[in-house]
Design a protein around this motif. Sequence first.
Motif, PDB file in Angstrom:
ATOM      1  N   ASP A 161      34.216  40.118  34.982  1.00  0.00           N
ATOM      2  CA  ASP A 161      33.911  41.240  35.852  1.00  0.00           C
ATOM      3  C   ASP A 161      33.501  42.476  35.058  1.00  0.00           C
ATOM      4  O   ASP A 161      32.665  43.268  35.511  1.00  0.00           O
ATOM      5  CB  ASP A 161      35.109  41.558  36.752  1.00  0.00           C
ATOM      6  N   GLN A 162      34.066  42.661  33.873  1.00  0.00           N
ATOM      7  CA  GLN A 162      33.663  43.800  33.056  1.00  0.00           C
ATOM      8  C   GLN A 162      32.234  43.636  32.549  1.00  0.00           C
ATOM      9  O   GLN A 162      31.471  44.598  32.513  1.00  0.00           O
ATOM     10  CB  GLN A 162      34.625  43.981  31.876  1.00  0.00           C
ATOM     11  N   ILE A 163      31.874  42.419  32.172  1.00  0.00           N
ATOM     12  CA  ILE A 163      30.493  42.164  31.732  1.00  0.00           C
ATOM     13  C   ILE A 163      29.513  42.436  32.863  1.00  0.00           C
ATOM     14  O   ILE A 163      28.483  43.098  32.675  1.00  0.00           O
ATOM     15  CB  ILE A 163      30.349  40.713  31.220  1.00  0.00           C
ATOM     16  N   ASN A 169      42.844  48.401  33.772  1.00  0.00           N
ATOM     17  CA  ASN A 169      42.186  47.571  32.763  1.00  0.00           C
ATOM     18  C   ASN A 169      40.695  47.468  33.044  1.00  0.00           C
ATOM     19  O   ASN A 169      40.152  46.401  33.376  1.00  0.00           O
ATOM     20  CB  ASN A 169      42.816  46.173  32.735  1.00  0.00           C
ATOM     21  N   HIS A 170      40.037  48.599  32.912  1.00  0.00           N
ATOM     22  CA  HIS A 170      38.604  48.678  33.185  1.00  0.00           C
ATOM     23  C   HIS A 170      38.079  49.935  32.505  1.00  0.00           C
ATOM     24  O   HIS A 170      38.863  50.746  31.997  1.00  0.00           O
ATOM     25  CB  HIS A 170      38.369  48.726  34.694  1.00  0.00           C
ATOM     26  N   TYR A 192      25.483  46.124  35.805  1.00  0.00           N
ATOM     27  CA  TYR A 192      24.921  46.843  36.949  1.00  0.00           C
ATOM     28  C   TYR A 192      25.202  48.344  36.944  1.00  0.00           C
ATOM     29  O   TYR A 192      24.539  49.101  37.648  1.00  0.00           O
ATOM     30  CB  TYR A 192      25.334  46.208  38.282  1.00  0.00           C
ATOM     31  N   THR A 193      26.164  48.803  36.132  1.00  0.00           N
ATOM     32  CA  THR A 193      26.426  50.246  36.086  1.00  0.00           C
ATOM     33  C   THR A 193      25.657  50.943  34.972  1.00  0.00           C
ATOM     34  O   THR A 193      25.287  52.115  35.115  1.00  0.00           O
ATOM     35  CB  THR A 193      27.925  50.537  35.873  1.00  0.00           C
ATOM     36  N   ILE A 194      25.402  50.238  33.873  1.00  0.00           N
ATOM     37  CA  ILE A 194      24.793  50.876  32.702  1.00  0.00           C
ATOM     38  C   ILE A 194      23.394  50.339  32.408  1.00  0.00           C
ATOM     39  O   ILE A 194      22.471  51.117  32.137  1.00  0.00           O
ATOM     40  CB  ILE A 194      25.703  50.696  31.462  1.00  0.00           C
ATOM     41  N   VAL A 195      23.233  49.021  32.509  1.00  0.00           N
ATOM     42  CA  VAL A 195      21.959  48.412  32.123  1.00  0.00           C
ATOM     43  C   VAL A 195      20.895  48.509  33.219  1.00  0.00           C
ATOM     44  O   VAL A 195      19.747  48.890  32.954  1.00  0.00           O
ATOM     45  CB  VAL A 195      22.165  46.934  31.719  1.00  0.00           C
ATOM     46  N   ILE A 196      21.252  48.167  34.464  1.00  0.00           N
ATOM     47  CA  ILE A 196      20.269  48.148  35.550  1.00  0.00           C
ATOM     48  C   ILE A 196      19.588  49.500  35.767  1.00  0.00           C
ATOM     49  O   ILE A 196      18.368  49.545  35.957  1.00  0.00           O
ATOM     50  CB  ILE A 196      20.906  47.623  36.855  1.00  0.00           C
ATOM     51  N   THR A 205      25.847  42.507  42.048  1.00  0.00           N
ATOM     52  CA  THR A 205      26.682  43.158  43.061  1.00  0.00           C
ATOM     53  C   THR A 205      27.472  42.141  43.874  1.00  0.00           C
ATOM     54  O   THR A 205      28.670  42.308  44.108  1.00  0.00           O
ATOM     55  CB  THR A 205      25.816  44.009  44.010  1.00  0.00           C
ATOM     56  N   ILE A 206      26.812  41.082  44.293  1.00  0.00           N
ATOM     57  CA  ILE A 206      27.482  40.034  45.064  1.00  0.00           C
ATOM     58  C   ILE A 206      28.567  39.353  44.227  1.00  0.00           C
ATOM     59  O   ILE A 206      29.676  39.105  44.702  1.00  0.00           O
ATOM     60  CB  ILE A 206      26.455  38.996  45.566  1.00  0.00           C
ATOM     61  N   PHE A 207      28.249  39.064  42.967  1.00  0.00           N
ATOM     62  CA  PHE A 207      29.218  38.424  42.072  1.00  0.00           C
ATOM     63  C   PHE A 207      30.485  39.260  41.927  1.00  0.00           C
ATOM     64  O   PHE A 207      31.602  38.736  41.861  1.00  0.00           O
ATOM     65  CB  PHE A 207      28.587  38.202  40.691  1.00  0.00           C
TER      66      PHE A 207
END
Length: 315
Positions: A271-273, A175-176, A278-282, A255-257
């Motif tokens: 967690d998906q948000i 589920n990701h 951090y995977t797409i926007v950063i 990342t910590i969150f």
Amino acid sequence: MDGKNITSLSYFILMGLTDSEDVRVVLFSLFLLIYLITVLGNAGMVLLICLDPQLHTPMYFFLSHLSFLDLNYSTVITPKTLEILVNSPLCISFVGCLTQMYFFISLVATECFFLSSMAYDRYVAICNPLHYPVVMSITLCRTLITTSYVIGFSASLAIVLSITTLPFCKSNIINHFFCDTTPILILSCTSTHDIEILIFILAGSTLMVSLLTISVSYMFILTTILKMKSASGKRKAFSTCASHFLGVTIFFATTIFTYLKPSKSYSLGKDQIASVFYTIVIPMLNPLIYSLRNKDVKEALIRVTQKRESVRHLT
């Protein structure tokens, strides 16, 4: 798939972000735009630093590697995410899933050490400016970069190899929108306590070393800046560090969150948000953060453009 070890079936099913076709169309358009900006921004930053001799300094040496890293870790995730938005749910092979996970964790861990190296570089530049050329030699810069890659990729290998030992008999549905550690650990039919401890130790030590280096560096930087008598000098010093500090804050907060918590506290929505951020926007934000308010980058872009125009007229 219940009651069966699906590692023998050699595939997982990625469910993606949403079941709504309309929302998927919007997300596909948005993520595609973000990815194009990410590729152009980071590749452009690397190319600009390579082409302009005045940017051949330790700070831009680290920045070029950061851009290269962001380009790669965005490419590990975003194209597959776009594919899922078009064909959801999407099958991914067991090997393909672990490969994506390995490179993603490796690149994120490496970025932690890159950011701490950049903080140390700013510390030397502001607190010991007369010794800066000697301390931040090309040998030290290359050593810091190489060490970051070695530690990042080694830690990731330990995590991925430990996950390959798990039996998966609950389901093969993730589920990701990519193969991350927590959603996969949830599928295991045996205790994942030891692996969670391993991940916590490796992720925690990586974050602790990086954040400690960054915190100490900025503590000395702030002390030095406050002692400056010149208002213009203070503004210049703050401006030099502002971009890096902003990038560090955004990256480490998400990342910590996401990672420094047990898998039982995993929340699909939250967690998906955070993962999208951090995977797409950063990776898209970093070249913007480091270039929009950076006078050196703007001037270098003008020089490279003018040089190209001059060469075109001569030919």
